[in-house]
Design a protein around this motif. Structure first.
Motif, PDB file in Angstrom:
ATOM      1  N   GLY A  12       0.802  -1.213   0.000  1.00  8.56           N
ATOM      2  CA  GLY A  12       0.000   0.000   0.000  1.00  8.56           C
ATOM      3  C   GLY A  12       0.839   1.269   0.000  1.00  8.56           C
ATOM      4  N   ARG A  13       2.139   1.139   0.246  1.00 13.25           N
ATOM      5  CA  ARG A  13       3.025   2.307   0.236  1.00 13.25           C
ATOM      6  C   ARG A  13       4.195   1.973  -0.678  1.00 13.25           C
ATOM      7  N   ARG A  14       4.535   2.860  -1.518  1.00 10.90           N
ATOM      8  CA  ARG A  14       5.671   2.629  -2.389  1.00 10.90           C
ATOM      9  C   ARG A  14       6.973   3.027  -1.696  1.00 10.90           C
ATOM     10  N   PHE A  15       6.928   3.999  -0.806  1.00  4.41           N
ATOM     11  CA  PHE A  15       8.122   4.486  -0.130  1.00  4.41           C
ATOM     12  C   PHE A  15       7.809   4.655   1.346  1.00  4.41           C
ATOM     13  N   SER A  16       8.844   4.685   2.173  1.00  5.67           N
ATOM     14  CA  SER A  16       8.588   4.915   3.590  1.00  5.67           C
ATOM     15  C   SER A  16       9.642   5.824   4.190  1.00  5.67           C
ATOM     16  N   GLY A  17       9.211   6.895   4.815  1.00  2.00           N
ATOM     17  CA  GLY A  17      10.064   7.793   5.588  1.00  2.00           C
ATOM     18  C   GLY A  17      11.251   8.375   4.866  1.00  2.00           C
ATOM     19  N   GLY A  18      11.942   9.291   5.528  1.00  2.00           N
ATOM     20  CA  GLY A  18      13.189   9.852   5.024  1.00  2.00           C
ATOM     21  C   GLY A  18      13.026  10.649   3.748  1.00  2.00           C
ATOM     22  N   ASN A  19      14.136  10.872   3.095  1.00  2.00           N
ATOM     23  CA  ASN A  19      14.156  11.611   1.844  1.00  2.00           C
ATOM     24  C   ASN A  19      13.908  10.624   0.708  1.00  2.00           C
ATOM     25  N   ILE A  20      12.671  10.543   0.250  1.00  2.00           N
ATOM     26  CA  ILE A  20      12.319   9.521  -0.732  1.00  2.00           C
ATOM     27  C   ILE A  20      12.796   9.856  -2.141  1.00  2.00           C
ATOM     28  N   LEU A  21      13.047  11.110  -2.431  1.00  2.00           N
ATOM     29  CA  LEU A  21      13.408  11.500  -3.789  1.00  2.00           C
ATOM     30  C   LEU A  21      14.898  11.691  -3.995  1.00  2.00           C
ATOM     31  N   GLY A  22      15.656  11.864  -2.933  1.00  2.00           N
ATOM     32  CA  GLY A  22      17.081  12.161  -3.082  1.00  2.00           C
ATOM     33  C   GLY A  22      17.258  13.634  -3.411  1.00  2.00           C
ATOM     34  N   SER A  23      18.504  14.044  -3.635  1.00  2.00           N
ATOM     35  CA  SER A  23      18.736  15.435  -4.003  1.00  2.00           C
ATOM     36  C   SER A  23      19.988  15.571  -4.857  1.00  2.00           C
ATOM     37  N   VAL A  24      19.923  16.514  -5.766  1.00  2.00           N
ATOM     38  CA  VAL A  24      21.025  16.836  -6.655  1.00  2.00           C
ATOM     39  C   VAL A  24      21.271  18.333  -6.551  1.00  2.00           C
ATOM     40  N   CYS A  25      22.530  18.723  -6.358  1.00  2.00           N
ATOM     41  CA  CYS A  25      22.895  20.145  -6.350  1.00  2.00           C
ATOM     42  C   CYS A  25      23.477  20.496  -7.709  1.00  2.00           C
ATOM     43  N   VAL A  26      23.007  21.576  -8.276  1.00  2.00           N
ATOM     44  CA  VAL A  26      23.579  22.108  -9.502  1.00  2.00           C
ATOM     45  C   VAL A  26      24.308  23.377  -9.092  1.00  2.00           C
ATOM     46  N   ILE A  27      25.623  23.387  -9.269  1.00  2.00           N
ATOM     47  CA  ILE A  27      26.455  24.488  -8.784  1.00  2.00           C
ATOM     48  C   ILE A  27      27.184  25.128  -9.960  1.00  2.00           C
ATOM     49  N   PRO A  28      27.042  26.438 -10.141  1.00  2.00           N
ATOM     50  CA  PRO A  28      27.794  27.121 -11.203  1.00  2.00           C
ATOM     51  C   PRO A  28      29.295  27.032 -10.930  1.00  2.00           C
ATOM     52  N   ILE A  29      30.074  26.726 -11.941  1.00  2.00           N
ATOM     53  CA  ILE A  29      31.520  26.600 -11.785  1.00  2.00           C
ATOM     54  C   ILE A  29      32.130  27.921 -11.324  1.00  2.00           C
ATOM     55  N   CYS A  30      31.570  29.029 -11.777  1.00  2.00           N
ATOM     56  CA  CYS A  30      32.125  30.345 -11.389  1.00  2.00           C
ATOM     57  C   CYS A  30      31.960  30.630  -9.903  1.00  2.00           C
ATOM     58  N   LYS A  31      31.129  29.854  -9.186  1.00  2.00           N
ATOM     59  CA  LYS A  31      30.917  30.054  -7.748  1.00  2.00           C
ATOM     60  C   LYS A  31      31.724  29.079  -6.894  1.00  2.00           C
ATOM     61  N   ILE A  32      32.427  28.119  -7.521  1.00  2.00           N
ATOM     62  CA  ILE A  32      33.234  27.164  -6.762  1.00  2.00           C
ATOM     63  C   ILE A  32      34.536  27.828  -6.346  1.00  2.00           C
ATOM     64  N   VAL A  33      34.781  27.840  -5.044  1.00  2.00           N
ATOM     65  CA  VAL A  33      36.005  28.427  -4.499  1.00  2.00           C
ATOM     66  C   VAL A  33      37.090  27.356  -4.392  1.00  2.00           C
ATOM     67  N   SER A  34      36.706  26.163  -3.915  1.00  2.00           N
ATOM     68  CA  SER A  34      37.650  25.049  -3.812  1.00  2.00           C
ATOM     69  C   SER A  34      36.875  23.748  -3.698  1.00  2.00           C
ATOM     70  N   PHE A  35      37.598  22.640  -3.888  1.00  2.00           N
ATOM     71  CA  PHE A  35      36.980  21.343  -3.653  1.00  2.00           C
ATOM     72  C   PHE A  35      38.018  20.387  -3.104  1.00  2.00           C
ATOM     73  N   THR A  36      37.528  19.424  -2.341  1.00  2.00           N
ATOM     74  CA  THR A  36      38.407  18.416  -1.776  1.00  2.00           C
ATOM     75  C   THR A  36      37.983  17.064  -2.319  1.00  2.00           C
ATOM     76  N   HIS A  37      38.948  16.152  -2.369  1.00  2.00           N
ATOM     77  CA  HIS A  37      38.681  14.817  -2.876  1.00  2.00           C
ATOM     78  C   HIS A  37      39.647  13.848  -2.197  1.00  2.00           C
ATOM     79  N   ASN A  38      39.402  12.571  -2.396  1.00  2.00           N
ATOM     80  CA  ASN A  38      40.257  11.539  -1.829  1.00  2.00           C
ATOM     81  C   ASN A  38      41.634  11.616  -2.478  1.00  2.00           C
ATOM     82  N   SER A  39      42.692  11.466  -1.697  1.00  2.00           N
ATOM     83  CA  SER A  39      44.045  11.594  -2.225  1.00  2.00           C
ATOM     84  C   SER A  39      44.464  10.394  -3.075  1.00  2.00           C
ATOM     85  N   LEU A  40      43.687   9.320  -3.066  1.00  2.00           N
ATOM     86  CA  LEU A  40      44.042   8.131  -3.846  1.00  2.00           C
ATOM     87  C   LEU A  40      43.688   8.275  -5.314  1.00  2.00           C
ATOM     88  N   ALA A  41      42.870   9.271  -5.654  1.00  2.00           N
ATOM     89  CA  ALA A  41      42.436   9.425  -7.046  1.00  2.00           C
ATOM     90  C   ALA A  41      43.472  10.117  -7.891  1.00  2.00           C
TER      91      ALA A  41
END
Length: 102
Positions: free
Chosen positions: A73-102
């Motif tokens: 009777g329910r397709r989803f339960s609790g929490g964030n059922i849809l997920g989320s995606v951020c769209v960020i303009p490159i001109c607004k990125i100041v810095s980013f961090t990542h795993n050092s193994l890459a």
């Protein structure tokens, strides 16, 4: 760092978890963490949370069962059922961090 260098650096980390810091205020100043899904000429897409899968598979009869039973009777339960995606303009990125193994 030039825009071209930023795009090249980001492209090397598609599919990996990164944290991006932007030139913005409020809570967005704490950065955005997620899986880098797409890098374009003007913006990036970051998957910040993945939505839940349906509890009833295609072709099952779970919708015919009483409402109290698991996944019925329910397709989803609790929490964030849809997920989320951020769209960020490159001109607004100041810095980013990542795993050092890459």
């Amino acid at each position: 760092m030039s825009k071209v260098c930023m795009i090249e650096s980001l492209c090397r980390h598609i599919g990996q978890t990164v944290t991006l810091f932007t030139a913005s205020g409020g809570l967005s100043g704490d950065g955005f963490t997620g899986v880098l899904a797409h890098v374009g000429d003007d913006c990036i897409k970051l998957i910040c949370s993945i939505g839940m899968a349906p509890s009833c598979c295609v072709g099952s009869s779970c919708l015919d069962r009483p409402r109290g039973e698991r996944g019925c009777g329910r397709r989803f339960s609790g929490g964030n059922i849809l997920g989320s995606v951020c769209v960020i303009p490159i001109c607004k990125i100041v810095s980013f961090t990542h795993n050092s193994l890459a």
